[in-house]
Enzyme design. Structure first.
Site, PDB file in Angstrom:
ATOM      1  N   GLU B 180      84.686  27.781  -5.381  1.00 58.09           N
ATOM      2  CA  GLU B 180      83.450  28.283  -5.993  1.00 58.09           C
ATOM      3  C   GLU B 180      83.740  29.083  -7.257  1.00 58.09           C
ATOM      4  O   GLU B 180      82.855  29.721  -7.826  1.00 58.09           O
ATOM      5  CB  GLU B 180      82.685  29.148  -4.983  1.00 58.09           C
ATOM      6  CG  GLU B 180      81.860  28.338  -4.002  1.00 58.09           C
ATOM      7  CD  GLU B 180      82.670  27.354  -3.181  1.00 58.09           C
ATOM      8  OE1 GLU B 180      83.648  27.774  -2.541  1.00 58.09           O
ATOM      9  OE2 GLU B 180      82.362  26.149  -3.222  1.00 58.09           O
ATOM     10  N   ASN B 264      85.380  20.807  -2.016  1.00 56.95           N
ATOM     11  CA  ASN B 264      84.329  20.308  -2.897  1.00 56.95           C
ATOM     12  C   ASN B 264      84.740  20.357  -4.368  1.00 56.95           C
ATOM     13  O   ASN B 264      85.565  21.168  -4.761  1.00 56.95           O
ATOM     14  CB  ASN B 264      83.060  21.150  -2.710  1.00 56.95           C
ATOM     15  CG  ASN B 264      83.315  22.610  -3.044  1.00 56.95           C
ATOM     16  OD1 ASN B 264      84.030  23.282  -2.306  1.00 56.95           O
ATOM     17  ND2 ASN B 264      82.775  23.109  -4.134  1.00 56.95           N
ATOM     18  N   ASP B 306      78.210  20.485  -1.752  1.00 55.20           N
ATOM     19  CA  ASP B 306      79.284  21.372  -1.288  1.00 55.20           C
ATOM     20  C   ASP B 306      79.891  20.891   0.009  1.00 55.20           C
ATOM     21  O   ASP B 306      80.265  21.684   0.861  1.00 55.20           O
ATOM     22  CB  ASP B 306      78.790  22.825  -1.157  1.00 55.20           C
ATOM     23  CG  ASP B 306      79.917  23.775  -0.763  1.00 55.20           C
ATOM     24  OD1 ASP B 306      81.034  23.622  -1.285  1.00 55.20           O
ATOM     25  OD2 ASP B 306      79.696  24.642   0.088  1.00 55.20           O
TER      26      ASP B 306
END
Lengths: 579, 579
Positions: B180, B264, B306
Site C-alpha cells: 500500500e 496486490n 486488492d
C-alpha cells in the site's frame, strides 16, 4: 461451621454488608477484613481450581485494582487511562459496556511510581472511582452512563489520585497522591448523589484546615496542643509538606468513625523540615458527616525514611490482656503491627513483624516511636543498611483477616536500603525528594514474605518467603484458604491455618492486584485477580526502566534488576472456579 | 486408525518433519497442513480442556504469531517491538530468556495495518524471525544470543516485514510488506549459518530481476513471453508496483520446489496501471538453492480489488478426476479455492467458497479469471456491493488440513465493500492507494466463517458462522478436533467431521493468532494460542482508531465499529491441556 457462619453473618451486618456473594468495595467490608464467608472452595478442594474465564484490560501498566462484584456484574478499573469495564457474570465474562473518562495524558508524567489505580466502589446503583488526573466520577452501574464528574485538584501542582474511594453514609471519601512532589495531603468527601464537595480535611496546616475542633480528643497529651499542623514545621513548610492520602479507609458504623492514614512528610530529606511534621504519617479518626477529627495518632513523627502511614486499618473485636476491646489493627510501613483502641487512639501494642533497625520500639506511655539515631540520614553522607527500606515492611498491599484462625495475612517485603540525603528545592509539579536511595534484599536474601500474624499473641504464626516483594493484596475465605499473587507470575492458595501450599497457577504477568471472591449467578464460588506487574515495586517492567540506573523509581529498581527475567507487562483478569 | 497414523507419519517424513510432538514452524510442516498427529486430546474429551499456564507478552498490538515449540522450549515473537521470548515447558512456562532486537520506532508509522508479526521458525539450533524495520535475525535457540542480523531493505521507502520466514535447505526465505506504499515486492534467501543474502527474486521488472531464466516453464502459453514483469505495466510503474510477499511459503522436497504468492499491484486505483501487472497476485514455484523460477501463475491479472495473492499453499496428493495428482491447494483472496498441479502450475479446478460477484469463474483452458465488469472501480464513481471486499474471502489467516477427514478448514470473512477510485501519486514511504473503501458485512449479515472444504468434491462439507471475521489460523489434529479463535474472545474446538461445537473458552482479548499443538516434556498434549486482537481487521481496537472514521484502516473500520464492545487489546499466550 454453623457458629462460624453466624459470626461472619453478624460481622457482615455490623459492617454494613449485604451479601457474602458480592464484593462491592476493594476490602469487601467496612472493617477491611478482605474475608469472605464463602466456603465452596476449601482447603480440601482448592487444588482442583481452574480458570473459568478471563478478560484483557488492554492496558499494561501495573494493575492494583480489586475487581468489584455487584449483582451479576463485575467492574474493573484499569491504570491510566482508567477505563471502567462492566463484565457480564451471567454470560461468562462478556463485555457489557465500558466507560472511558479520558484523563489528561500529562497526569502520567506527574505520578511518582507507575500510573496505578486501586479500584472502584459500588454504592446505591453507582460505580465510583478516581482518575489519575484528579477527578472522581460516578457512573450508572447498569448502563455505564456518567452521572457526575468532579475535579478535586490540579496535576500541575503534582497532585494525582491513585486510591480507591470508600462510600460511607452517602459520602464518597477520596484522598490525593503526590507526596514526592510537595503536594499537601487531604481527604475530601463528596456527596454521592451530586458529586458536590461536602468537606475537605487537610493533613497539615492550621486546625481549621485539618478539621480539628472541639470534638478532637487524641489519646496522648502531647497531641492536644492547638495548630500542631503548623507549629511542628518550619515556617510555611506545611504548605508543601506531604501527608497525602492514597491508601485505605475503614469505617465503624457503631462508633460512627472513619479511619485512615496519611503519607510521608516532604521532602524526604529530613533536615529541610525540623519538627514532628504533624499530621503526616498519622492515623485520623473522623466523623463521616462533617469530617471533624475525633482523634489522631502519629506513627512516625518527623519521618526519616519515607514511611508513609497510608496502610489499612482492620477493625476487630479482640481480647487484649484479658479484656474485650474494639481495636484497630494497623500493619505499618515502619515495621510494626499496631493494635490500637479504635474509640480512643490508645496504642495497646506495637510489635515488629520483620527486621527493623530504624527504631527500637514504641513507648506505650507516650505512644512515641523510639528512633535508632545510627540510621538517621545525614546530609552528604551515605547511611547504609537501613531496614526496612523506603517502601517499608509493608506498603499499600492490603492484608486479610480470618475470624476462623484469628490470623492476619500480611503480604509484604523484606528490603533494606542505603541512602544519602541531598538538598532539594520546591518547584511545583516536580520531584521534591532530596534523598538518593538504593534498595536491596533484607536479611535472608529473599525480598518478599507472606506473614500470618497473630495480633493477640503479637507474633507470627508462620511465614512464607518469596523471591520478590509480595506486592499483591491477600484474600481469606471461610474455606480456610488464603490467596495472594507474586511478581514472578504465580497466583497461590495456601492453608489459612498452616501456610501449607495448596495450589498455584502461572499467570501471564506478575501479580500486584487484589484477589476477591464472589458467588456467581450460577451459584458457584469464583476467585478473581488481575495480573499486570508494575507499581512502585515493578516499575522496572511496567515503565521500561533501565536496570543500570539504580536510582530509578526512587531507588527501587536497584532491588529489582532481575524482575524482567521473570515477567513482562500484562493486564488480564483471571477468574477461577472449581470444575 | 493405524493406517491413518502411518499415512501421517509418511507425510511427515516426506515433508521434512521429525516429531509430531514439536511445532518448529508456523505451519508445522513444509506442506503447510497445520495438522498434528497427536490424538491425546480428542473429540471425545476436548470438553475437559483447561488452561495449564499462560504468559503475557507485554505488548498489546495484534498478535498473529504461531508459538514455536522445539525441544522443551516454546518461542513466541511479539508484534513490534518484536521481542522473542523463550519459555521453559519443563517448568510450567517460566521465562528462560528474552531477546529484544529493538527495531526502529519509525517502522510503526510505515506499517499499513497494525504492527503484526506472524512468527518465528526453528532450524538447526537457531530461532530465526523478522523485525518490522526490515531485519532478519537469528539467535541461538538455547541461549538467546544473537548470531546474526541482516538488513534487507529500507523503511523510508515504505518497506516493512511482518511475515514468518521459512528455512529450506539452509536458506532462510523472507519477503517484504508495503504493497500500500508503492513498495516493489521480493522474496530473499539468506544463508542460515551466516545471514548473508544468497539471492533475491523480485515480483516485478525484467526477467533477470524476477529470476526467470531457461528453467521457466509456466503452464499457460500467455505467460511465456519474456519480461512480462515490465511489458504488462505502464513505463517504470513496475518499480513501485507492489507484489510484496508477506504471506506463506511451502516446500516440496521431492520436486525441490518452494511455492509462495505475491501481493496486490499498487496503487489500488487500477486506472493508473493498465495491463496485467505481472507478477503481482501470482504464485511462483522456484528452486530454493538459486531462486530460479520454474513456473508462475497469476491469480488476479490486473487486480481491481486488492486481492493479494499471498495466502498459503497446502501441498497434498489427491485423486482428481480419477487420477492421483500432486496438487497445491490455494484458498485465494479472490474467493476461489484453486487446486493446481504443483509440478506444472496447471489449474485443475477453481471453485468459489463464498459469495463472489467480482468475477464469474476461472477459464481452465487459459487459466484466466473472468471478471464481472459491473464491479470494476471507476474513477470518481462509487461502485457498490463488491464481494468479497478488499481483504478477500480469506486473508493471511492460514487454513488447516486433516488427512483423516479429507477436509480443509478455512477461517475466513464474509465482507463486501463500496469503493471509489481516486487519483494518487507516489511519494516514497507514504500511502499509495487511490481508493476510498467502505466495508460491510456480506450476505447474511455475519462477518466471518469457518468453512470445512472438500477440495476433491469442490464443495463445502459444513460452515460455521461467526459475528466477526475469523482472523485466526486453524489447527487440525488426529483427535479429530479443529481449533480456531474468534475476535470476540472465544477459543473454540469443533468436531473435524461435522463442525459440531465441542468446547469453547473465553480468553482475555480477541484471537487473531495461530493455534498450535505439541507434546510437553511430561508426555501430555498441549494446545497453545496467543490472544491480542488487532491486525488489519482489528486495528480499530489495537490502533485505537475512531469508529466514526469509516475510511480508517483502509475502510475496514466501517465493518468493525462494534468490535470495541466485545474486546480490548491484549497479548497473552494461552496453553491448554486435559486435567
Amino acid at each position: 461451621m454453623l457458629a462460624i457462619a453466624v459470626l461472619v453473618a453478624t460481622a457482615a451486618a455490623i459492617h454494613g454488608e449485604t451479601d457474602d456473594g458480592q464484593w462491592i468495595r476493594p476490602a469487601r467490608d467496612y472493617a477491611s477484613t478482605r474475608f469472605s464467608g464463602l466456603s465452596q472452595i476449601s482447603s480440601d478442594n482448592v487444588k482442583q481450581l481452574r480458570l473459568a474465564w478471563s478478560f484483557s484490560t488492554g492496558v499494561t501498566r501495573g494493575q492494583e485494582a480489586a475487581p468489584i462484584v455487584a449483582g451479576d456484574t463485575m467492574y474493573v478499573v484499569t491504570p491510566y487511562p482508567n477505563i471502567l469495564y462492566a463484565l457480564d457474570l451471567g454470560h461468562g465474562g462478556t463485555l457489557k459496556w465500558k466507560y472511558e473518562p479520558r484523563p489528561a495524558a500529562a497526569a502520567q508524567g506527574v505520578a511518582c511510581c507507575d500510573v496505578v489505580n486501586r479500584g472502584a466502589v459500588y454504592a446505591d446503583g453507582r460505580i465510583v472511582f478516581n482518575t489519575l488526573d484528579m477527578h472522581t466520577v460516578a457512573v450508572d452501574a447498569r448502563t455505564g452512563r456518567e452521572l457526575w464528574k468532579t475535579k478535586l485538584g490540579d496535576i500541575n501542582r503534582g497532585e494525582t489520585i491513585t486510591m480507591a474511594p470508600l462510600v460511607v453514609k452517602n459520602k464518597v471519601l477520596v484522598g490525593n497522591s503526590g507526596g514526592e512532589l510537595g503536594v499537601r495531603g487531604w481527604l475530601t468527601a463528596l456527596d454521592l448523589a451530586s458529586g458536590r464537595i461536602a468537606w475537605r480535611a487537610y493533613s497539615t496546616g492550621p486546625d481549621a484546615d485539618v478539621l480539628i475542633g472541639p470534638s478532637f480528643k487524641p489519646f496522648y497529651a502531647s497531641d492536644r496542643t492547638p495548630n500542631l499542623g503548623v507549629s511542628t514545621w518550619p515556617p510555611d513548610a506545611w504548605r508543601i509538606g506531604g501527608g497525602t492520602m492514597w491508601g485505605w479507609i475503614s469505617y465503624d458504623p457503631a462508633l460512627d468513625l472513619i479511619y485512615y492514614g496519611t503519607g510521608n512528610p516532604g521532602p524526604w530529606n529530613p533536615d529541610q523540615r525540623p519538627g514532628d511534621n504533624k499530621w503526616t504519617t498519622a492515623i485520623f479518626a473522623r466523623r463521616p458527616d462533617t469530617g471533624e477529627a475525633v482523634w489522631a495518632y502519629q506513627l512516625s513523627p518527623h519521618d526519616l525514611h519515607d514511611y508513609d502511614g497510608i496502610n489499612e486499618q482492620i477493625l476487630l473485636d479482640l481480647d487484649v490482656k484479658g479484656a474485650r476491646r474494639k481495636v484497630l489493627v494497623r500493619p505499618e510501613r515502619n515495621g510494626y503491627v499496631y493494635v490500637m483502641d479504635r474509640a480512643t487512639g490508645e496504642v495497646l501494642s506495637a510489635t515488629p513483624y520483620g527486621y527493623v533497625n530504624t527504631s527500637k520500639g514504641v513507648d506505650l506511655s507516650t505512644g512515641r516511636l523510639q528512633l535508632n539515631e545510627e540510621k538517621t540520614p545525614v546530609l552528604g553522607k551515605v547511611v547504609r543498611d537501613i531496614c526496612p527500606a523506603a517502601p517499608g515492611m509493608k506498603d499499600w498491599q492490603p492484608a486479610a483477616w480470618s475470624p476462623r484462625t484469628g490470623l492476619l495475612y500480611l503480604p509484604h517485603q523484606n528490603l533494606c536500603m542505603d541512602v544519602e540525603s541531598v538538598e532539594t528545592s520546591y518547584i511545583a509539579g516536580t520531584p521534591f525528594v532530596g534523598m538518593n536511595v538504593r534498595m536491596k534484599a533484607g536479611p535472608g536474601g529473599h525480598r518478599g514474605e507472606l506473614t500470618a500474624w497473630d495480633p493477640v499473641a503479637a507474633k507470627a504464626a508462620w511465614t512464607l518467603k518469596e523471591r520478590f516483594p509480595v506486592w499483591s493484596g491477600a484474600l481469606a475465605t471461610a474455606g480456610d484458604v488464603v490467596f495472594y499473587g507474586t511478581m514472578d507470575r504465580w497466583f497461590k492458595a495456601v492453608h489459612a491455618k498452616t501456610g501449607e501450599p495448596l495450589w498455584q497457577f502461572q499467570t501471564g504477568s506478575g501479580i500486584i492486584g487484589q484477589p476477591v471472591t464472589y458467588r456467581g449467578p450460577d451459584g458457584k464460588q469464583y476467585v478473581a485477580v488481575l495480573d499486570g506487574v508494575g507499581g512502585w515495586a515493578g516499575a522496572i517492567v511496567s515503565g521500561d526502566l533501565d536496570p543500570r540506573d539504580s536510582s530509578a523509581a526512587l531507588g527501587f529498581v536497584a532491588a529489582m534488576t532481575d524482575l524482567p527475567q521473570y515477567t513482562a507487562k500484562g493486564g488480564t483478569l483471571w477468574v477461577f472456579s472449581l470444575p
